[in-house]
Motif scaffolding. Structure first.
Motif, PDB file in Angstrom:
ATOM      1  N   LEU A  74       0.826  -1.198   0.000  1.00  0.00           N
ATOM      2  CA  LEU A  74       0.000   0.000   0.000  1.00  0.00           C
ATOM      3  C   LEU A  74       0.863   1.251   0.000  1.00  0.00           C
ATOM      4  CD1 LEU A  74      -2.719  -1.143   2.548  1.00  0.00           C
ATOM      5  CD2 LEU A  74      -2.746  -1.305   0.056  1.00  0.00           C
ATOM      6  N   CYS A  93      -8.794   2.052  -6.546  1.00  0.00           N
ATOM      7  CA  CYS A  93      -7.917   2.253  -5.384  1.00  0.00           C
ATOM      8  C   CYS A  93      -7.011   3.466  -5.590  1.00  0.00           C
ATOM      9  CB  CYS A  93      -7.082   1.007  -5.132  1.00  0.00           C
ATOM     10  SG  CYS A  93      -7.998  -0.405  -4.490  1.00  0.00           S
ATOM     11  N   SER A 131      -6.919   6.856  -3.284  1.00  0.00           N
ATOM     12  CA  SER A 131      -5.705   7.355  -2.631  1.00  0.00           C
ATOM     13  C   SER A 131      -5.476   8.835  -2.915  1.00  0.00           C
ATOM     14  CB  SER A 131      -4.484   6.544  -3.082  1.00  0.00           C
ATOM     15  OG  SER A 131      -4.128   6.842  -4.418  1.00  0.00           O
ATOM     16  N   TYR A 142      -8.918  -2.142   1.088  1.00  0.00           N
ATOM     17  CA  TYR A 142      -8.063  -0.951   1.073  1.00  0.00           C
ATOM     18  C   TYR A 142      -8.733   0.204   1.802  1.00  0.00           C
ATOM     19  CZ  TYR A 142      -5.482   3.059  -0.818  1.00  0.00           C
ATOM     20  OH  TYR A 142      -4.757   4.220  -0.954  1.00  0.00           O
ATOM     21  N   CYS A 161      -7.158   1.769   5.396  1.00  0.00           N
ATOM     22  CA  CYS A 161      -6.425   3.026   5.275  1.00  0.00           C
ATOM     23  C   CYS A 161      -7.260   4.290   5.457  1.00  0.00           C
ATOM     24  CB  CYS A 161      -5.737   3.086   3.902  1.00  0.00           C
ATOM     25  SG  CYS A 161      -4.561   1.744   3.630  1.00  0.00           S
TER      26      CYS A 161
END
Length: 349
Positions: A121, A154, A158, A182, A186
């Motif tokens: 990650l 993803c 982010s 994910y 996170c």
């Protein structure tokens, strides 16, 4: 760059798991990105390479496919031979072991080709380990592998942290769980519910959630469609059997009123569109049209995607196409397919 300098932090993301195929071109691309073959590898550097890849504790415990590992070692051995470099004994030992008849992965159902992939990650946030299939279709479903659009989703997440952090999130068509896990690991959503409707997919999804949240505490839930509910300390994580055709009977509102819906690669079959549209209408009504839907698609057939987008417009949804973030942390082959990402909303009632 020496292998010992780079492999410790990049094996999970760049050498093996993010590359689904076993062809030499993709292995070559991964090796070049790491700078593995820019100089002759010493005996110790070869040992470090093995320790960080096929002999890495994570790979030993949760193995990648035998075919991929063998192709990786064959590629490295061939390049070392071209450089007239003596091979480390463990190179051949590992390679020959993988070619031995009857080499099986210690998985629950090797007949459908499941193995592990490990995704490093961004920003030092750890690793996601997933049991999934290397085949597009396994056990009668396409949901047992991580698709390109899930990786692009993803990447989008982010780069848009505030849109997801602390939210109530529902994922449609979660598959093996890359995007949902994910988000849970996170972005500390208040609750995230990952959903699918195929029994094999739900089994793999539950295993992957447990694998990535080994210390989360189980939580009782009265809804029979919720097969797993965990409390990780910051987030409630659920797995739900959610058939779009029967969305009104799901009692979804007892579990979650979503702020955000996410999905990847669910727009590929126009016969599913009426049920999907009914599901979106139902969920948006739960939130009084205050939620939003982030959809990532691989554009395989432009007419099929346009048909779905037109259905959304007719149903009074608003569509904003987002810029697709470059493949930085989650790697996919952007030259092989077109990824499109949409944010879908509706005027408050």
């Amino acid at each position: 760059m020496k292998p010992s300098d780079c492999l410790e932090t990049t094996v999970e993301a760049n050498v093996s798991p993010a590359v689904a195929a076993t062809d030499s071109n993709r292995i070559d691309e991964s090796a070049l990105k790491l700078g593995l073959l820019e100089h002759e590898l010493t005996w110790d550097e070869q040992a470090a390479l093995l320790d960080a890849t096929v002999d890495h504790p994570l790979v030993q415990r949760y193995p990648l496919s035998v075919e991929y590992q063998a192709a990786f070692l064959k590629y490295i051995i061939a390049h070392l031979s071209n450089m007239n470099v003596e091979h480390h004994d463990r190179m051949y030992e590992n390679y020959c072991a993988m070619l031995s008849p009857g080499t099986d992965l210690p998985l629950d159902d090797p007949s459908i080709g499941l193995s592990y992939k490990h995704y490093e990650l961004p920003h030092g946030q750890g690793v996601i380990s997933l049991k999934e299939s290397g085949a597009f279709v396994s056990d009668g479903t396409t949901g047992l592998c991580s698709w390109q659009a899930a990786k692009a989703l993803c990447e989008h997440i982010s780069n848009n942290r505030d849109d997801f952090h602390g939210r109530n999130i529902l994922e449609l068509g979660s598959g093996v769980g890359l995007s949902g896990i994910y988000l849970a690991k996170c972005y500390e959503p208040s609750i995230i519910v990952m959903s699918d409707c195929h029994s094999s997919v739900l089994t793999a999804l539950k295993e992957n959630v447990r694998l990535n949240f080994p210390n989360a505490a189980p939580v009782e839930c009265d809804n029979p469609l919720v097969s797993l509910l965990l409390d990780s300390g910051n987030t409630l994580i659920g797995v739900m059997d959610l058939d779009w055709q029967y969305i009104s009977a799901s009692n979804l509102s007892q579990l979650i009123e979503p702020d955000v819906i996410v999905a990847a690669d669910i727009v590929y079959d126009h016969t599913l569109f009426p049920a999907l549209l009914s599901t979106l209408n139902y969920i948006f009504c739960l939130s009084n049209n205050r939620c939003k839907f982030v959809l990532a698609c691989t554009e395989r057939n432009q007419d099929t995607l346009n048909e779905f987008l037109q259905l959304l417009i007719t149903a009074k949804f608003r569509i904003n196409e987002e810029a697709v973030s470059p493949s930085r942390h989650f790697h996919w082959d952007s030259s092989a397919s077109t990824i499109r990402i949409f944010t879908i909303s509706r005027a408050f009632s």
